[in-house]
Design an enzyme around this catalytic site. Structure first.
Site, PDB file in Angstrom:
ATOM      1  N   LEU A 123      39.292  55.643  44.318  1.00  0.00           N
ATOM      2  CA  LEU A 123      38.456  56.720  43.992  1.00  0.00           C
ATOM      3  C   LEU A 123      37.472  56.756  44.765  1.00  0.00           C
ATOM      4  CD1 LEU A 123      38.667  56.334  39.954  1.00  0.00           C
ATOM      5  CD2 LEU A 123      39.981  57.959  41.555  1.00  0.00           C
ATOM      6  N   LYS A 142      33.131  48.974  30.825  1.00  0.00           N
ATOM      7  CA  LYS A 142      33.008  50.342  30.970  1.00  0.00           C
ATOM      8  C   LYS A 142      32.212  51.391  29.848  1.00  0.00           C
ATOM      9  CE  LYS A 142      35.106  50.595  34.911  1.00  0.00           C
ATOM     10  NZ  LYS A 142      34.534  50.787  36.040  1.00  0.00           N
ATOM     11  N   ASP A 145      28.955  42.936  47.984  1.00  0.00           N
ATOM     12  CA  ASP A 145      29.501  42.717  46.904  1.00  0.00           C
ATOM     13  C   ASP A 145      28.548  43.585  45.706  1.00  0.00           C
ATOM     14  OD1 ASP A 145      29.550  41.490  44.172  1.00  0.00           O
ATOM     15  OD2 ASP A 145      30.439  39.896  45.206  1.00  0.00           O
ATOM     16  N   VAL A 146      28.994  44.213  44.888  1.00  0.00           N
ATOM     17  CA  VAL A 146      27.810  44.900  44.085  1.00  0.00           C
ATOM     18  C   VAL A 146      27.170  43.692  43.069  1.00  0.00           C
ATOM     19  CG1 VAL A 146      29.175  46.957  44.031  1.00  0.00           C
ATOM     20  CG2 VAL A 146      29.443  45.486  42.380  1.00  0.00           C
ATOM     21  N   SER A 186      38.752  52.243  49.318  1.00  0.00           N
ATOM     22  CA  SER A 186      40.167  52.581  48.973  1.00  0.00           C
ATOM     23  C   SER A 186      40.002  53.464  47.387  1.00  0.00           C
ATOM     24  CB  SER A 186      40.917  51.203  48.561  1.00  0.00           C
ATOM     25  OG  SER A 186      40.486  50.538  47.674  1.00  0.00           O
ATOM     26  N   THR A 231      45.794  55.503  42.127  1.00  0.00           N
ATOM     27  CA  THR A 231      45.111  54.750  42.836  1.00  0.00           C
ATOM     28  C   THR A 231      46.184  53.528  43.359  1.00  0.00           C
ATOM     29  OG1 THR A 231      44.537  53.204  41.022  1.00  0.00           O
ATOM     30  CG2 THR A 231      43.153  55.220  41.849  1.00  0.00           C
ATOM     31  N   PHE A 239      44.541  57.470  37.034  1.00  0.00           N
ATOM     32  CA  PHE A 239      44.671  57.995  38.289  1.00  0.00           C
ATOM     33  C   PHE A 239      45.640  57.239  39.279  1.00  0.00           C
ATOM     34  CE2 PHE A 239      41.728  60.701  36.822  1.00  0.00           C
ATOM     35  CZ  PHE A 239      41.063  61.857  37.891  1.00  0.00           C
ATOM     36  N   TYR A 262      37.446  45.081  29.860  1.00  0.00           N
ATOM     37  CA  TYR A 262      37.211  45.935  30.623  1.00  0.00           C
ATOM     38  C   TYR A 262      36.570  47.256  29.936  1.00  0.00           C
ATOM     39  CZ  TYR A 262      38.560  50.064  33.793  1.00  0.00           C
ATOM     40  OH  TYR A 262      38.638  51.050  34.664  1.00  0.00           O
TER      41      TYR A 262
END
Length: 254
Positions: free
Chosen positions: A17, A164, A59-60, A15, A195, A193, A160
């Site tokens: 990006l 990042k 799952d990363v 989904s 999204t 964006f 967040y």
């Protein structure tokens, strides 16, 4: 590196990006492994794309699941040349407010998914790429997704922004680490964006976000993110850099 005939692994590929990135690379002739949670629409999406696409439930934050996704790329398509980290989560909470301090477990979870999860994919993808023969003087390209919150973190974005910011900070050392193996690492820091996450906002809130962007005065399109990923892959001089993709937006405190 030309995407045609190469193999790309895209996390969060079902989904937003990530999906746009899968589409951009697939349109340019790449084989793609859509890596996303088992509960995602990734399997359906991969089937829609056809024979040059596979789904890997991952799952990363899981070394085992990411290893399986990397092995899927190598096993199904003979190698892994492009890894794009788009998986991530957000959270809104102040450092402390009337209800008390920021929940430490929430902070840890955001860091674990966005930063540690990104590095988990980087290290395993880089290990696979390192053992492959170079093509046009390159063994692989790694593209990460940060955010302009890494530079302009707003009120309530402490977790967040920290996650990042970590992605931004590790871009150059990863590029330096892997230079001798002819593997590049570049990060994109997108602004606001259009999204699925923003689609849940009321139209008035979406318009306010768009009005804050100097030019073009609209939300970014996921396809524009995917196009930049493709350009990074194709341009060998892009390495160790974080690119803001934000229409000159500098976010205010709130």
């Amino acid at each position: 590196m030309r995407p045609e005939g190469k193999t790309a692994l895209v996390t969060g590929g079902a989904s937003g990006l990530g999906r746009a990135t899968v589409e951009a690379l697939h349109e340019r002739g790449a084989n793609v492994v859509v890596a996303d949670l088992a509960s995602s629409a990734g399997e359906t999406f991969a089937k829609e794309l056809g024979g040059r696409a596979r789904f890997a439930a991952a799952d990363v934050t899981s070394p085992e699941e990411v290893n399986t996704a990397v092995a899927t790329a190598a096993g199904e398509f003979g190698g892994l040349h492009i890894a794009v980290n788009c998986a991530g989560i957000g959270w809104a909470a102040r450092t402390a407010d009337r209800s008390g301090p920021h929940d430490l477990e929430v902070f840890s979870t955001v860091i674990r998914v966005n930063l540690i999860g990104t590095f988990n994919v980087i290290r395993l993808a880089a290990a696979q790429m390192s053992g492959q023969d170079p093509v046009d003087d390159e063994r692989g390209v790694i593209v990460n997704t940060a955010s302009i919150a890494a530079f302009d973190g707003q009120i309530g974005q402490v977790a967040y922004a920290a996650s990042k910011g970590g992605v931004v900070s590790m871009t150059l050392p990863v590029a330096r680490d892997m230079a001798s193996r002819q593997i590049r690492c570049v990060t994109i820091a997108p602004g606001t964006f259009d999204t699925p996450m923003l689609a849940m906002l009321p139209d008035e809130a979406r318009q306010k976000l768009a009005d804050e962007i100097p030019h073009p005065r609209r939300l970014g399109r996921p396809s524009e993110f995917g196009a930049l990923v493709a350009h990074i892959v194709e341009n060998p001089m892009l390495n160790g850099e974080t690119i803001r993709l934000d229409g000159a937006l500098r976010m205010p405190p709130k």
